[in-house]
Enzyme design. Sequence first.
Site, PDB file in Angstrom:
ATOM      1  N   ILE A 200      30.395  42.077  31.150  1.00 40.37           N
ATOM      2  CA  ILE A 200      28.737  41.713  31.297  1.00 40.37           C
ATOM      3  C   ILE A 200      28.566  40.742  30.342  1.00 40.37           C
ATOM      4  O   ILE A 200      29.038  40.675  29.118  1.00 40.37           O
ATOM      5  CB  ILE A 200      28.227  42.762  30.692  1.00 40.37           C
ATOM      6  CG1 ILE A 200      28.391  44.439  31.694  1.00 40.37           C
ATOM      7  CG2 ILE A 200      26.443  42.685  30.828  1.00 40.37           C
ATOM      8  CD1 ILE A 200      27.575  45.678  30.996  1.00 40.37           C
TER       9      ILE A 200
ATOM     10  N   HIS B 278      33.596  41.663  25.907  1.00 44.63           N
ATOM     11  CA  HIS B 278      32.038  42.059  26.147  1.00 44.63           C
ATOM     12  C   HIS B 278      32.164  42.351  27.493  1.00 44.63           C
ATOM     13  O   HIS B 278      31.694  41.452  28.470  1.00 44.63           O
ATOM     14  CB  HIS B 278      31.255  41.090  25.882  1.00 44.63           C
ATOM     15  CG  HIS B 278      29.571  41.445  25.666  1.00 44.63           C
ATOM     16  ND1 HIS B 278      28.976  41.762  26.695  1.00 44.63           N
ATOM     17  CD2 HIS B 278      28.937  41.765  24.522  1.00 44.63           C
ATOM     18  CE1 HIS B 278      27.605  42.294  26.275  1.00 44.63           C
ATOM     19  NE2 HIS B 278      27.849  42.537  25.101  1.00 44.63           N
TER      20      HIS B 278
ATOM     21  N   GLU C 179      20.347  31.688  25.812  1.00 45.16           N
ATOM     22  CA  GLU C 179      20.810  30.443  25.334  1.00 45.16           C
ATOM     23  C   GLU C 179      20.843  29.624  26.887  1.00 45.16           C
ATOM     24  O   GLU C 179      20.354  28.330  26.711  1.00 45.16           O
ATOM     25  CB  GLU C 179      22.338  30.296  24.891  1.00 45.16           C
ATOM     26  CG  GLU C 179      22.693  29.115  24.482  1.00 45.16           C
ATOM     27  CD  GLU C 179      21.912  28.301  23.522  1.00 45.16           C
ATOM     28  OE1 GLU C 179      22.103  26.839  23.510  1.00 45.16           O
ATOM     29  OE2 GLU C 179      21.220  28.862  22.595  1.00 45.16           O
TER      30      GLU C 179
ATOM     31  N   GLY D 183      23.379  39.101  26.606  1.00 48.29           N
ATOM     32  CA  GLY D 183      22.129  38.728  26.810  1.00 48.29           C
ATOM     33  C   GLY D 183      21.639  37.738  26.096  1.00 48.29           C
ATOM     34  O   GLY D 183      20.967  36.717  26.572  1.00 48.29           O
ATOM     35  N   VAL D 184      22.170  37.479  24.853  1.00 48.81           N
ATOM     36  CA  VAL D 184      21.759  36.170  23.907  1.00 48.81           C
ATOM     37  C   VAL D 184      22.397  34.956  24.646  1.00 48.81           C
ATOM     38  O   VAL D 184      21.765  33.991  24.259  1.00 48.81           O
ATOM     39  CB  VAL D 184      22.383  36.170  22.370  1.00 48.81           C
ATOM     40  CG1 VAL D 184      21.620  37.545  21.802  1.00 48.81           C
ATOM     41  CG2 VAL D 184      24.028  36.525  22.620  1.00 48.81           C
TER      42      VAL D 184
END
Length: 145
Positions: free
Chosen positions: A55, A49, A63, A58-59
């Site tokens: 990067i 990723h 978290e 986002g998840v």
Amino acid sequence: MELNIEQIMELLPHRPPFLLVDRITDCRPGQSARGIKCVTMNEPFFTGHFPGSPIMPGVLILEALAQTGAVAALSLPENRGKLAIFGGVKQARFKRPVTPGDVLELSCELIEQRGPVGYGRAAARVEGKIACQAELTFVLQDPRP
């Protein structure tokens, strides 16, 4: 109060590589917590990723924010030993990418709790600038035997 990584692991069941808070810089039990995550190229998620343009997903930022809020909730004596289960996300906004070398500044304010269900207002910043903000829902429960 401040918490080091060992103290965080006494409250949270998460372990590397899924423990996403390195230090708690300020905690007001049952009210709020602030912490940091030092983002390095060694994070396993950067392998895919994205290759050549890493990067933080986002998840995983969400978290990390949830774990920060869980520290605030689980710091109360009556909540010690419970699990803070992620219940939902509202109004999540991502304003800038988080990349290797960034220090993710995490904050979560617990704004309401009804029984075992609680709500938090959270923000992740890099160099003081918003990277992500969201409203989080969590449920406190006893761990399974």
